[in-house]
Write an enzyme that holds these catalytic residues in place. Sequence first.
Site, mmCIF file in Angstrom:
data_model
loop_
_atom_site.group_PDB
_atom_site.id
_atom_site.type_symbol
_atom_site.label_atom_id
_atom_site.label_comp_id
_atom_site.label_asym_id
_atom_site.label_seq_id
_atom_site.Cartn_x
_atom_site.Cartn_y
_atom_site.Cartn_z
ATOM 1 N N HIS A 486 0.836 -1.202 0.000
ATOM 2 C CA HIS A 486 0.000 0.000 0.000
ATOM 3 C C HIS A 486 0.874 1.257 0.000
ATOM 4 O O HIS A 486 0.712 2.145 -0.829
ATOM 5 C CB HIS A 486 -0.918 -0.010 1.224
ATOM 6 C CG HIS A 486 -1.753 1.219 1.345
ATOM 7 N ND1 HIS A 486 -3.057 1.273 0.905
ATOM 8 C CD2 HIS A 486 -1.476 2.458 1.834
ATOM 9 C CE1 HIS A 486 -3.534 2.497 1.118
ATOM 10 N NE2 HIS A 486 -2.594 3.233 1.689
ATOM 11 N N GLU A 487 1.820 1.319 0.930
ATOM 12 C CA GLU A 487 2.641 2.533 1.042
ATOM 13 C C GLU A 487 3.552 2.683 -0.178
ATOM 14 O O GLU A 487 3.785 3.781 -0.652
ATOM 15 C CB GLU A 487 3.459 2.535 2.336
ATOM 16 C CG GLU A 487 2.617 2.592 3.605
ATOM 17 C CD GLU A 487 1.608 3.741 3.650
ATOM 18 O OE1 GLU A 487 1.777 4.745 2.916
ATOM 19 O OE2 GLU A 487 0.628 3.642 4.408
ATOM 20 N N GLU A 515 -6.173 7.504 -2.031
ATOM 21 C CA GLU A 515 -5.875 6.146 -1.567
ATOM 22 C C GLU A 515 -6.114 5.087 -2.643
ATOM 23 O O GLU A 515 -5.636 3.964 -2.511
ATOM 24 C CB GLU A 515 -6.719 5.802 -0.321
ATOM 25 C CG GLU A 515 -6.441 6.682 0.899
ATOM 26 C CD GLU A 515 -5.002 6.572 1.417
ATOM 27 O OE1 GLU A 515 -4.366 5.521 1.231
ATOM 28 O OE2 GLU A 515 -4.528 7.560 1.999
#
Length: 725
Positions: A486-487, A515
């Site tokens: 995700h990051e 996101e």
Amino acid sequence: MNSSMAPAQYKKPPQLPPKFTATPSSLVEETKKLIERSRSVQDAIVAHVPLEKATFDNVLLPMARDDNKMAIESHIIGFYQAVSTDKSLRDASTDAEKLLDDFGIEASMREDVFNRVDAVLKGKEALEPESQRLLEKDHKSYIRNGLNLPAGPQRDRFKEIKKRLSEISIAFQKNLNEEQGGLWFTPEDLDGVPEDLVSSLKKGEDEHEGKIWLTFKYPDLFPTLKYSNNAETRKRVFVENENKCNQNVPLFREAILLRDEAARLLGYKNHAEFRIEDKMAKTPKTVEDFLGDLRTRLAPGGESEIKKLLELKKQDLKDRGLNDGTDSNYFLWDHRYYDRLMLEKDYSLDHQVIAEYFPLQTTIQGMLKIFEELFGLVFIEVVGKDREDLAEGGKGSDIVWHEDVQLFSVWDDEGEGSGFVGYLYLDLFPRDGKYGHAANFNLQPGYIDENGKRRYPATALVCNFSKPTPKKPSLLKHDEVVTLFHELGHGIHDLVSRTTYSRFHGTNTVRDFVEAPSQMLENWCWTPSQLRSLSKHYSYLSPDYEAAYKESSGSTKKPSEQIPNSIIANLINTKHVNDALFNLRQLHFGLFDMTVHTPASHADVEKLDITSTYNRLRNEISQLDGPEALTGKNDWTWGNGQATFGHLIGGYDAGYYGYLSSQVYSTDMFYSVFKSEPMNGNEGRRYRHTVLEKGGSKEEMQILEDFLGRKPSTEAFYKELGIEK
């Protein structure tokens, strides 16, 4: 790959990395210089450009270029407070950020500059689309900063509120970063908690003789809530963690009150209306309908999940001969424990065993390889002599902020033209005073400079994974692998973005879209072939690790090198176990956020009991009991979770719903483009160029439609959650 083995064309990046050699006094000095320069650019525009001569090139362009230069320094100035081991440097970084914020407020409220921007907008010049967007967004932001308010008491009050909100936000996050709390436990209290963790904890002396110190940092907190067999221990840890930053309680309340006052001054009904107007959702009603619909659909799932978990709890208490009178309550501090027990019992899933296949460094290499294949990139780790060379005249340690930090130069592969892309930093282990979650920080944005040359970005992943020991490397739980993807998803967005202005670079999109690109990449952690290729059992990394593994497992033979298909199948079967409860928890955050930011009147928000609202809403939405169920008094004041909730003070105010709404977009993109063939490089590159590259330089809904070939739909999202329309 390692820089010493890299092909020659990837040796010499065309731009040096930034240096991290600031001192407390240099940070503040540098900041004052930046502010001076910026102020003089604005003064010059006002002095030399009469209203009737105002154009994009003589008003907005000089400011945009100053913005570009400012960002190259200012992001790093503020970054030290998240990562430096030196408290005086962190403090100076905080002070410097406050100076920058105050100047930003002053600049955003300059009527003399606004009048010229307004004149440019009214002049209707024909501009490039990205320049037009810059003009419109800047114009709007002056109005949102109070320049439609009459000069005098109202506008002064608005400015005062902005300044105070900026102070609150900095103090709130600083309190969280510097939080040093914890609890003393006996080894018996921690029965069930993994030995690796317990043996690494600080031992007590004097009156704490025989006890160990457990902090509220993630690597201590989560395993304790997951594995401690002692419900009293879990309860203490849970409740104290909710109360670890109570000095933030009055700050949170003050922020909510000031935001409401400011929104009303500008003529909005409430803060949410003000915040959501320029997001994809546009109105609070759209958000409330979306969250309300989701809640209706998830509630039955939550109920039936709790029913099953409660049966498991009853059986567990019975098996252990415990009769503590709580077998009809499912508590907040029960959930991580019984969720894990259910996965082990019903799905024979042992997260500790899975972690053995995901040593941090090999997982990172595997992950970078996936991104190389999908997006046409090459990652070269810069080590040793190559670091020295890049530090031109300095030491190799000058170009990182801590010895643990890994640095990569990132390039296009040959198919993409072999050009330089930017720098990626990984800072992966906890330290005192360091930012406590996982996040991606832009250090320097990319843009096109005044000579038409491209300036390249630098981006950092800051995480808190457990440190390696002589017996074990750092091993990632599956959810940590997901976090890493995700990051790094944000990081890639930041690296491959190509915009004219730094203002729109990378993740500078609206909050309810930002996101989506990173959430989409999480799907690769749930794809069997990808999981296998990422995995490598840690006993294959070195003879010492192999010996340590055999000793700790009592096994004579080595496990398979890659994770077995049977374990992967089990893991993937659990993807949606207790998913309704997980999403209801997100929904609690989103609905709490909307509740405090949509009061009917200012008087209502003044009398709102924020703490009780937070705990009562959590109970109503997630259906989990807290300590109030033990006293039977419905006392909702036992914990101040909002005081630990950095998102709502750090930019996700009236925007936390964005995690859920961008999940809708990311699931839609994955299902319609990648699900059938996740490693399709053509689609990967199309995604890179259509979505990631654009940053915020285009209307986000348009970016999505360009990629999907249609308007986005919620169908895939509900299907993935197993809730049919």
